[in-house]
Scaffold this motif. Structure first.
Motif, short mmCIF file in Angstrom:
data_model
loop_
_atom_site.label_atom_id
_atom_site.label_comp_id
_atom_site.label_asym_id
_atom_site.label_seq_id
_atom_site.Cartn_x
_atom_site.Cartn_y
_atom_site.Cartn_z
N ARG A 1 -8.46 -6.16 -9.61
CA ARG A 1 -7.05 -6.34 -10.57
C ARG A 1 -6.29 -5.25 -9.88
O ARG A 1 -5.76 -4.66 -10.73
CB ARG A 1 -7.42 -6.39 -11.88
N ALA A 2 -6.33 -5.01 -8.61
CA ALA A 2 -5.66 -3.94 -8.01
C ALA A 2 -4.27 -4.60 -7.27
O ALA A 2 -3.99 -5.79 -7.34
CB ALA A 2 -6.34 -3.18 -6.88
N GLN A 3 -3.43 -3.88 -6.97
CA GLN A 3 -2.21 -4.16 -6.19
C GLN A 3 -2.29 -4.07 -4.68
O GLN A 3 -2.85 -3.05 -4.36
CB GLN A 3 -0.96 -3.47 -6.87
N LEU A 4 -1.58 -4.76 -3.97
CA LEU A 4 -1.94 -4.72 -2.55
C LEU A 4 -0.37 -4.56 -1.88
O LEU A 4 0.44 -5.35 -2.19
CB LEU A 4 -2.70 -5.79 -1.96
N ALA A 5 -0.25 -3.42 -1.13
CA ALA A 5 1.35 -3.52 -0.63
C ALA A 5 1.11 -3.58 0.84
O ALA A 5 0.28 -3.34 1.69
CB ALA A 5 1.96 -2.12 -0.76
N LEU A 6 2.09 -4.67 1.35
CA LEU A 6 2.07 -4.80 2.86
C LEU A 6 3.52 -4.22 3.47
O LEU A 6 4.37 -4.54 2.70
CB LEU A 6 2.21 -6.42 2.94
#
Length: 680
Positions: free
Chosen positions: A283-288
């Motif tokens: 339930r984390a966020q992933l930045a590209l």
């Protein structure tokens, strides 16, 4: 089975039996390993591995047989025939070699079983040849039932062993199954065959050989056999390790960029899929983060590709240093990089992006020069901006493209309304590329006529594009798009070739006018292209005219004028389009002898109610007459406009009053187009 057990328990030395079984197990395992290498190779390598497999199998069978035979208590003096003993070894090597070759040559289950059966027959042949070398001082009797059972066991279990090695059902247990079945084949053959043997001593003896010789000979035989087996197993292990190292190197080369050592596009896609799975599970966020260097091309052009490579390596090391504790960075190709970051707080992402921007903007001191490269950065976040890898990558790319287009020094985060417009333009650009390649465009022609006689003087070619989904798209929309995306050269060539080909088919000798963009005019090969197209289509140069604005000349004046002189030297006419607006100057008219001036429609549209527009038109017409350059007025839509131009002495006109653009010119050049224009 009871007789076999009694034979093993009462008539054999248990220690030597154990030694024989150990040799058999070690040898069978080595055989399976070598045969596996033979199956994985081809040609000479396969032949070499089959030879080693046959030698290892022969040594295993032969050593197991003779150690177990020496363990047998014959109860009578025994001698061994050396010739038959050697022949038995040759039988084992040759026979198993044939069997393994059959199993490796044809990969079907049947061929493997057949090859294994041949191995079983070789085991049997070796055993009974070896028993023929076993000269005992007594009467020897063989029980046929046990002999047949021994051979059948050898054939069946050996066939099953090789079949199991190639059967998917056994999965990762194939090696264990094949080894166990091969041991069973060798052991059952020997001990059932020994059970078939009955010896009636003619002279009693406690041991088959002299005291101590049996055990010493058995140990020596086992040692030699184990050395041969170990050599084969070591070869297989070394080969497997070498191949494993090579595969690891190949995998690293396939997944990483050779210049910078960063993951390449393939490696990045694999890592992105893993990061997305971790982000979804936690339930984390992933930045590209999409990164495109800004001034890299300048460095390549000025300092050479070696300097460009040094810049890429240095910046890659800087970014790797910043990402080491936070995420990963990869090079997709050229000067394009991408980074990923899993985060919980937005501040983590902001801090990382700022650090990346700082190291990319920081000065670079290389061998012979210093540079500031800088980069355009776009960021998209999972799951807010996209739910899968492809969408996340595309959205980050769109944000980066927006940053580059706007010349923004700050990173751009994905914004759906803004970036979707960019996406739409990129999709349209791709569709335009396909339309050019497949010839899915069209040309319409608008008539140009003489003001005084009303005769047709030529036609202007106007490109049209009907999108399969969006419908007709205005040239004002797709021509700038072609210029932005490097498609204008291909588009211009298509228009020129199609217009010349159409004009050749006309039943009159009217001119055809084609517009030339600034990008085309800056290309030094444009005159050669004109010449080649006229040769290909057969259109005389006097029937071709190009139209260009002064904007096309202003970017590189000397180069543009040089190209225009070459085109004019071919016999092609040159018209200055949209005169009176933009960069119109008398110097341009002085520097180049244009064949025609096209007065912009802006002035014509105001002729009916603007004295100033009439004065400007009069001045332009007077200028044209003083320079002996004909003037064509565009945008004629009313009879009053036409009469004013006729009164002021305009040479040619073009507009809806005279004819709407059509797929092919309809009016014959000797026919006055006025009636057609009024009906339109």
């Amino acid at each position: 089975m009871i007789d076999v057990a009694i034979c093993i328990g009462r008539e054999h030395d248990p220690w030597l039996v154990a030694l024989a079984v150990f040799v058999c197990c070690a040898g069978a395992f080595a055989i399976v390993q070598m045969f596996g290498r033979a199956q994985a190779t081809h040609g000479a390598q396969r032949a070499g591995w089959l030879f080693l497999t046959a030698v290892g199998a022969g040594a295993t069978i032969w050593c197991t047989h003779f150690v177990a035979m020496l363990a047998y208590r014959a109860g009578a003096p025994v001698k061994l025939d050396p010739v038959l003993t050697i022949i038995s070894l040759i039988v084992a090597i040759a026979g198993t070699g044939v069997g393994f070759a059959v199993a490796a040559r044809w990969r079907s289950l049947t061929s493997r079983a057949m090859g294994g059966a041949l191995v079983g027959l070789a085991i049997s042949g070796m055993h009974f040849t070896g028993m023929a070398a076993y000269r005992v001082d007594g009467l020897v009797e063989w029980r046929a039932g046990y002999v047949v059972a021994a051979v059948l066991c050898a054939v069946v279990f050996a066939g099953a062993a090789l079949a199991a090695l190639g059967h998917e059902r056994f999965g990762r247990y194939r090696v264990a199954a094949g080894t166990g079945l091969l041991v069973t084949s060798i052991a059952t053959l020997h001990f059932i065959a020994m059970t078939a043997l009955r010896i009636t001593p003619l002279r009693l003896s406690d041991t088959a050989l002299e005291a101590g010789q049996g055990q010493a000979l058995a140990l020596a035989t086992a040692l030699v056999g184990l050395v041969v087996i170990a050599a084969g197993a070591a070869a297989a292990f070394i080969d497997r390790s070498t191949r494993s190292d090579a595969m690891q190197r190949l995998h690293h080369m396939a997944m990483n960029d050779a210049l910078t050592g960063l993951p390449n596009r393939v490696g990045f896609q694999e890592e992105l899929a893993r990061q997305l799975a971790l982000a979804g599970a936690g339930r984390a966020q992933l930045a590209l983060i999409a990164i495109d260097l800004n001034r890299f091309k300048e460095i390549n052009d000025v300092h050479g590709h070696k300097a460009g490579d040094d810049v890429l390596v240095a910046l890659a090391q800087r970014m790797r240093g910043e990402m080491a504790r936070d995420g990963t960075v990869a090079r997709l190709g050229g000067d394009e990089f991408v980074a990923t970051l899993r985060f919980q707080e937005r501040a983590q992402l902001t801090d990382l992006v700022q650090r990346l921007q700082a190291v990319l903007e920081a000065p670079l001191s290389l061998n012979s020069f210093e540079a500031r490269v800088g980069a355009s950065i776009g960021v998209a976040i999972y799951p807010d901006d996209a739910a899968d890898a492809e969408s996340l990558t595309n959205n980050a790319d769109l944000a980066m493209y927006r940053a580059k287009s706007a010349g923004s020094l700050a990173p751009c985060f994905y914004d759906a309304p803004l970036d979707e417009a960019i996406r739409e333009r990129r999709e349209m650009a791709n569709d335009l590329r396909v339309a050019i390649e497949t010839g899915a465009l069209g040309l319409h022609y608008q008539v140009q006529t003489s003001v005084t006689t009303g005769e047709v003087t030529g036609y202007e070619a106007l490109v049209r594009w009907t999108h399969p989904k969006r419908g007709p798209i205005s040239p004002a929309a797709f021509i700038p798009l072609a210029e932005e995306n490097g498609l204008i050269l291909a588009l211009g060539e298509w228009v020129l070739r199609r217009a010349c080909a159409d004009a050749v088919e006309w039943d009159h000798q009217s001119k055809v006018a084609v517009n030339v963009s600034p990008v085309q005019l800056s290309h030094p090969e444009l005159p050669r292209l004109f010449h080649q197209i006229m040769l290909d289509t057969g259109l005389p140069p006097r029937r071709l005219e190009i139209e260009l604005t002064e904007t096309a000349i202003i970017a590189n004046r000397e180069q543009s004028l040089h190209v225009l002189r070459q085109i004019k030297a071919l016999g092609v006419g040159v018209a200055l389009d949209d005169f009176g607006t933009g960069y119109s100057s008398l110097e341009t008219l002085r520097a180049f002898p244009f064949d025609k001036i096209k007065l912009d429609r802006l002035f014509v549209s105001e002729l009916e109610h603007s004295p100033q527009a009439v004065a400007i038109v009069r001045a332009v017409l007077a200028l044209g007459k003083s320079l002996a350059i004909p003037v064509l007025a565009e945008g004629i839509e009313t009879e009053h406009q036409l009469q004013v131009l006729k009164r002021e002495g305009c040479d040619e006109v073009q507009g809806f009053l005279l004819g709407y653009p059509a797929a092919l010119p309809l009016a014959h050049p000797q026919e006055a187009p006025a009636a057609e224009a009024r009906s339109a």
